[in-house]
Design a protein around this motif. Structure first.
Motif: not given
Length: 278
Positions: A62-64, A110-115, A140-142
């Motif tokens: 998951y990416s935020v 599992p989760a990360g951030a996307d700037a 947004q959340l993927s």
């Protein structure tokens, strides 16, 4: 912290950059636009921010989106050139992005951030009619590769505390998404799946969850969703909704098929925008 609990939503977001279109094609989205413009009225108060779970973004984890000023992702093809220069300049919220990432991580997901990630059309085409001034912070959340409905449900459960913190959770997809079968070819499968979906969402919480975990067994399921990217945001919205009831807030024969949107929680009163109600 908000004094009231926000509902969650699964919203059918229409096709491409439709709010920015000109000419006859634009008129196809009038009913959808009216339903989205009504959404702020349904809320207990103005949100602090919106978390959009978009069917147009998927990653291994998951990416935020964590940029304070997200750009644009023009993830569509074959439209006039001017539709690749539009802007929806809503702010992001790095603090909310980190909070979302933390909630997912704390739940063992599992989760990360996307700037770098900008707004895709699952976000900006949906939010423009709702907040046309582009003054609402949006994160947004993927989705996660594999489209495991149970895991996406659990992701929603992990995010449920946001509802008590003034955050509106929106799953952005389409209740019917088969690009090769819009029009007459998709009319019957779309209505069959839409009817099943409405019945499943109206069931008691345990039965609702059981039905959605096995959505692929529904009538015309794989004709409605050959690839379930536009259905998975519903699982997140439902997980965050917990046991709150569903109400249809939009329904129509969309481009010859059928599309619906749903609210979970808060006011149970149906809106005036369901043309598919029995």
């Amino acid at each position: 912290m908000s004094a009231t609990r926000f509902p969650t939503y699964f919203l059918s977001h229409g096709g491409g950059p439709w709010p920015y279109m000109k000419g006859p094609m634009r008129e196809n989205f009038g009913w959808l636009e009216q339903s989205l413009q009504d959404l702020p009225r349904q809320l207990p108060e103005r949100p602090r921010a919106v978390l959009v779970v978009t069917g147009h973004w998927e990653e291994d984890a998951y990416s935020v989106s964590s940029s304070p000023a997200p750009g644009m992702v023009f993830d569509y093809y074959g439209f006039p050139e001017y539709l690749y220069h539009i802007q929806y300049p809503a702010p992001g919220s790095p603090a909310l992005a980190e909070h979302v990432r933390g909630l997912l991580s704390d739940a063992g997901l599992p989760a990360g951030a996307d700037a770098e990630r900008g707004f895709d059309h699952g976000t900006f085409s949906l939010m423009q009619p709702i907040y046309p001034d582009a003054d609402m912070p949006i994160v947004q959340l993927s989705l996660r590769h594999g489209y495991d409905p149970d895991e996406h449900w659990r992701a929603g459960q992990a995010l449920a505390p946001l509802r008590d913190e003034g955050i509106l959770i929106v799953g952005s997809g389409l209740s019917y998404h088969n690009l090769s079968m819009f029009g007459p070819a998709g009319a019957v499968p779309a209505l069959q799946f839409d009817g099943w979906l409405r019945q499943a969402l109206a069931a008691a919480p345990a039965a609702r969850r059981e039905a959605l975990m096995h959505w692929a067994q529904a009538p015309s399921a794989r004709q409605a969703h050959p690839r379930e990217d536009h259905l998975m945001p519903l699982m997140v919205a439902l997980g965050a909704a917990q046991d709150d009831p569903a109400v249809c807030v939009y329904g129509e024969r969309f481009m010859g098929a059928a599309a619906s949107s749903f609210r979970f929680g808060a006011d149970r009163t149906p809106t005036a925008f369901d043309r598919l109600a029995a």
